[in-house]
Design a protein around this motif. Structure first.
Motif, short mmCIF file in Angstrom:
data_model
loop_
_atom_site.label_atom_id
_atom_site.label_comp_id
_atom_site.label_asym_id
_atom_site.label_seq_id
_atom_site.Cartn_x
_atom_site.Cartn_y
_atom_site.Cartn_z
N VAL A 36 35.29 40.72 34.51
CA VAL A 36 35.15 42.18 34.40
C VAL A 36 35.86 42.86 35.56
O VAL A 36 36.54 43.87 35.39
CB VAL A 36 33.67 42.58 34.30
N GLU A 37 35.73 42.31 36.76
CA GLU A 37 36.42 42.87 37.92
C GLU A 37 37.94 42.78 37.74
O GLU A 37 38.67 43.72 38.07
CB GLU A 37 35.99 42.14 39.19
N LEU A 38 38.42 41.67 37.21
CA LEU A 38 39.85 41.53 36.94
C LEU A 38 40.31 42.57 35.91
O LEU A 38 41.37 43.19 36.07
CB LEU A 38 40.14 40.11 36.45
N GLU A 39 39.49 42.80 34.88
CA GLU A 39 39.83 43.82 33.88
C GLU A 39 39.90 45.22 34.51
O GLU A 39 40.76 46.02 34.14
CB GLU A 39 38.80 43.82 32.75
N LYS A 40 39.02 45.49 35.45
CA LYS A 40 39.05 46.80 36.15
C LYS A 40 40.36 46.96 36.91
O LYS A 40 40.95 48.04 36.90
CB LYS A 40 37.86 46.93 37.10
#
Length: 129
Positions: A36-40
């Motif tokens: 999720v952090e990578l997607e952000k």
């Protein structure tokens, strides 16, 4: 940080993961909070950026949400399992923020074809490693 062996407790629901690949040669298993952090961070890259689109095309083609079960197992879906030849002996490598799963023979060939060189050692020494 994913490295070595760390005891963990899995609740009844399990732990969500994102299982994917960039090349289809190996499998990357991301804990969902890391993914999720990578997607952000990806969301900050303009949607017209070709590298962003190529990255998303690949991780979505190979990607699937999975769950770590109570015994610590995860199912690698058939498209990716077939592409990465995940059968028989495999090697699981901690890559700090994700696990990488390789067919053993394929990994041994990769390591032989891409040796760690003096230039690699020098490049890392610039970072104090």
């Amino acid at each position: 940080m994913l490295r070595g062996n760390a005891p963990a407790k899995i609740d009844d629901k399990g732990s969500d993961l994102f299982v994917t690949s960039l090349t289809g040669q190996s499998v990357r298993i991301y804990p969902m909070p890391v993914w999720v952090e990578l997607e952000k961070r990806l969301a900050q890259v303009p949607s017209t950026n070709p590298a962003r689109q190529r990255f998303l095309d690949r991780v979505n083609f190979y990607g699937q949400v999975a769950e770590l079960d109570a015994q610590g197992r995860v199912v690698i879906h058939s498209r990716l399992r077939d592409s990465a030849q995940i059968t028989g002996d495999v090697d699981v490598l901690g890559q700090q923020s994700y696990l990488e799963v390789w067919n053993h023979e394929r990994l041994v060939a990769k390591l032989a074809a891409e040796p760690f060189t003096d230039d690699d050692a020098k490049a890392l020494s610039d970072f104090g490693i």
